[in-house]
Design an enzyme around this catalytic site. Structure first.
Site, mmCIF file in Angstrom:
data_model
loop_
_atom_site.group_PDB
_atom_site.id
_atom_site.type_symbol
_atom_site.label_atom_id
_atom_site.label_comp_id
_atom_site.label_asym_id
_atom_site.label_seq_id
_atom_site.Cartn_x
_atom_site.Cartn_y
_atom_site.Cartn_z
ATOM 1 N N HIS A 183 5.549 6.525 -0.389
ATOM 2 C CA HIS A 183 5.511 6.077 1.002
ATOM 3 C C HIS A 183 6.865 5.550 1.449
ATOM 4 O O HIS A 183 7.759 5.297 0.635
ATOM 5 C CB HIS A 183 4.394 5.061 1.235
ATOM 6 C CG HIS A 183 4.519 3.812 0.411
ATOM 7 N ND1 HIS A 183 4.206 3.770 -0.926
ATOM 8 C CD2 HIS A 183 4.928 2.563 0.738
ATOM 9 C CE1 HIS A 183 4.401 2.549 -1.385
ATOM 10 N NE2 HIS A 183 4.853 1.791 -0.401
ATOM 11 N N ASP A 243 4.998 2.040 -5.199
ATOM 12 C CA ASP A 243 5.163 0.614 -5.496
ATOM 13 C C ASP A 243 5.150 0.353 -6.997
ATOM 14 O O ASP A 243 4.273 0.819 -7.723
ATOM 15 C CB ASP A 243 4.064 -0.213 -4.824
ATOM 16 C CG ASP A 243 4.232 -0.264 -3.314
ATOM 17 O OD1 ASP A 243 5.372 -0.159 -2.832
ATOM 18 O OD2 ASP A 243 3.204 -0.395 -2.621
ATOM 19 N N HIS A 263 9.253 5.746 -1.961
ATOM 20 C CA HIS A 263 8.972 5.120 -3.263
ATOM 21 C C HIS A 263 7.476 5.059 -3.529
ATOM 22 O O HIS A 263 6.648 5.298 -2.636
ATOM 23 C CB HIS A 263 9.533 3.695 -3.283
ATOM 24 C CG HIS A 263 8.824 2.776 -2.316
ATOM 25 N ND1 HIS A 263 8.991 2.871 -0.963
ATOM 26 C CD2 HIS A 263 7.916 1.788 -2.515
ATOM 27 C CE1 HIS A 263 8.227 1.974 -0.352
ATOM 28 N NE2 HIS A 263 7.546 1.307 -1.284
HETATM 29 C C1 OGA Z 1 4.998 -1.867 1.112
HETATM 30 C C2 OGA Z 1 5.777 -0.929 1.951
HETATM 31 C C3 OGA Z 1 5.973 -0.080 4.204
HETATM 32 C C4 OGA Z 1 5.904 -0.594 5.574
HETATM 33 O O1 OGA Z 1 4.482 -2.851 1.662
HETATM 34 O O2 OGA Z 1 4.853 -1.598 -0.080
HETATM 35 O O3 OGA Z 1 6.442 -0.081 1.437
HETATM 36 O O4 OGA Z 1 5.906 0.240 6.524
HETATM 37 N N1 OGA Z 1 5.614 -1.077 3.274
HETATM 38 O O5 OGA Z 1 5.857 -1.819 5.759
HETATM 39 MN MN MN Z 2 5.986 -0.013 -0.764
#
Ligand code: OGA
Ligand code: MN
Length: 294
Positions: free
Chosen positions: A270, A117, A115
């Site tokens: 990510h 954010d 995704h």
């Molecule tokens: C976020 C997320 C990924 C993680 O905090 O936006 O996607 O590895 N985190 O914690």
């Molecule tokens: Mn995220």
């Protein structure tokens, strides 16, 4: 009186070292507990545009310092799950699998699908800053995929199918599914649901600062390609999202104590890879607001 006694920020000597990866660089020797001057900030700004992920090593910052540094990049956004903001700081989000007295202290399953954010908001995030507080001995890595490269590497037929299209994004797309996977995902109140109506964004966006094009669809929040029959829409979305997250576009972040990671949500997707449930993981996020994608 010298400028130092007036409190003007002293220039810091720090290095920006690109990773041997499709994106990312680490920032070494910078201390974010100290005030940051305009020249140092300008260097970081350019590096962020060039590398998309900056890993600030060994930052022993307070939540207030984290917030102050985040605000240098733009206004901050509040997450719809306000119950997971860090005590007294509504512009933070606790990302954690820790459960205390039967209550989760944060969002335990944040980012388990690829995704970007807040892609479900009319103004999605410019970037997020995630600070490591407690890390597991095993796992817990975060993957980042370069969406400029994904767009440039797209086969011609898919490029043609995607160009000029818009896609719908919705926070609720996988919410019920996530609730079935995790006992800790809260039910949303009607007020929370009202904050996250579906929005549409271009499938290919132009980065507002670098002018480069990036693919902007993701499996977590993108529900459909506007104007296509359902079967064509889901086939195209599947092809685009599978293409966009191939290993050749990905940097794997292995967290080190006190890392502060600042990524660009306009040029990356990510994914949280997860860690064994009995191992504690806790990070604090701030989220900088970006432009409406064009
Ligand atoms: C976020 C997320 C990924 C993680 O905090 O936006 O996607 O590895 N985190 O914690
Ligand atoms: Mn995220």
């Amino acid at each position: 009186m010298t400028t130092a006694t007036l409190g003007a920020p002293v220039r810091q000597r720090f290095h920006i070292r690109p990773f041997d990866a499709p994106l990312g660089a680490e920032v070494l020797g910078l201390d974010l507990t100290r005030p940051l001057g305009d020249e140092d900030f300008a260097r970081l700004h350019q590096a962020h545009l060039d590398h998309h992920v900056l890993v600030f090593r060994d930052q022993r910052i307070t939540t207030d310092q984290h917030l102050q540094f985040s605000r240098r990049w733009g206004p901050l956004q509040r997450h719809v799950l306000q119950q997971f903001a860090w005590q007294g700081h509504p512009e933070t989000l606790v990302v954690s699998n820790i459960v205390e007295n039967g209550q989760p202290i944060g969002l335990g399953d944040a980012g388990v699908y690829w995704h970007s954010d807040l892609s479900y908001k009319p103004r999605p995030s410019l970037g997020s800053l995630l600070h490591a507080q407690e890390l597991p001995a095993e796992g817990g890595d975060t993957l980042f995929a370069n969406q400029h490269r994904a767009w440039n590497g797209l086969p011609a037929a898919l490029r043609q199918a995607a160009a000029g299209r818009r896609a719908e994004h919705h926070y609720l797309k996988r919410y019920a599914e996530l609730q079935r996977r995790s006992p800790w995902r809260p039910d949303l109140t009607p007020e929370q649901v009202a904050q996250v109506p579906a929005v549409a964004h271009p499938v290919v966006r132009t980065h507002p600062e670098s002018g480069r094009q990036a693919l902007f669809v993701n499996e977590h929040f993108t529900t459909r390609i506007v104007g296509l029959p359902d079967d064509e829409s889901s086939a195209l979305l599947d092809e685009l999202t599978a293409h966009a997250t191939q290993d050749r576009f990905v940097y794997r972040h292995r967290w080190q104590p006190h890392d502060l990671v600042f990524w660009d949500n306009r040029s990356l997707q990510h994914l949280a890879t997860g860690c064994p449930p009995d191992q504690r993981r806790r990070l604090i996020r701030t989220t900088v607001e970006g432009d409406a994608p064009i």
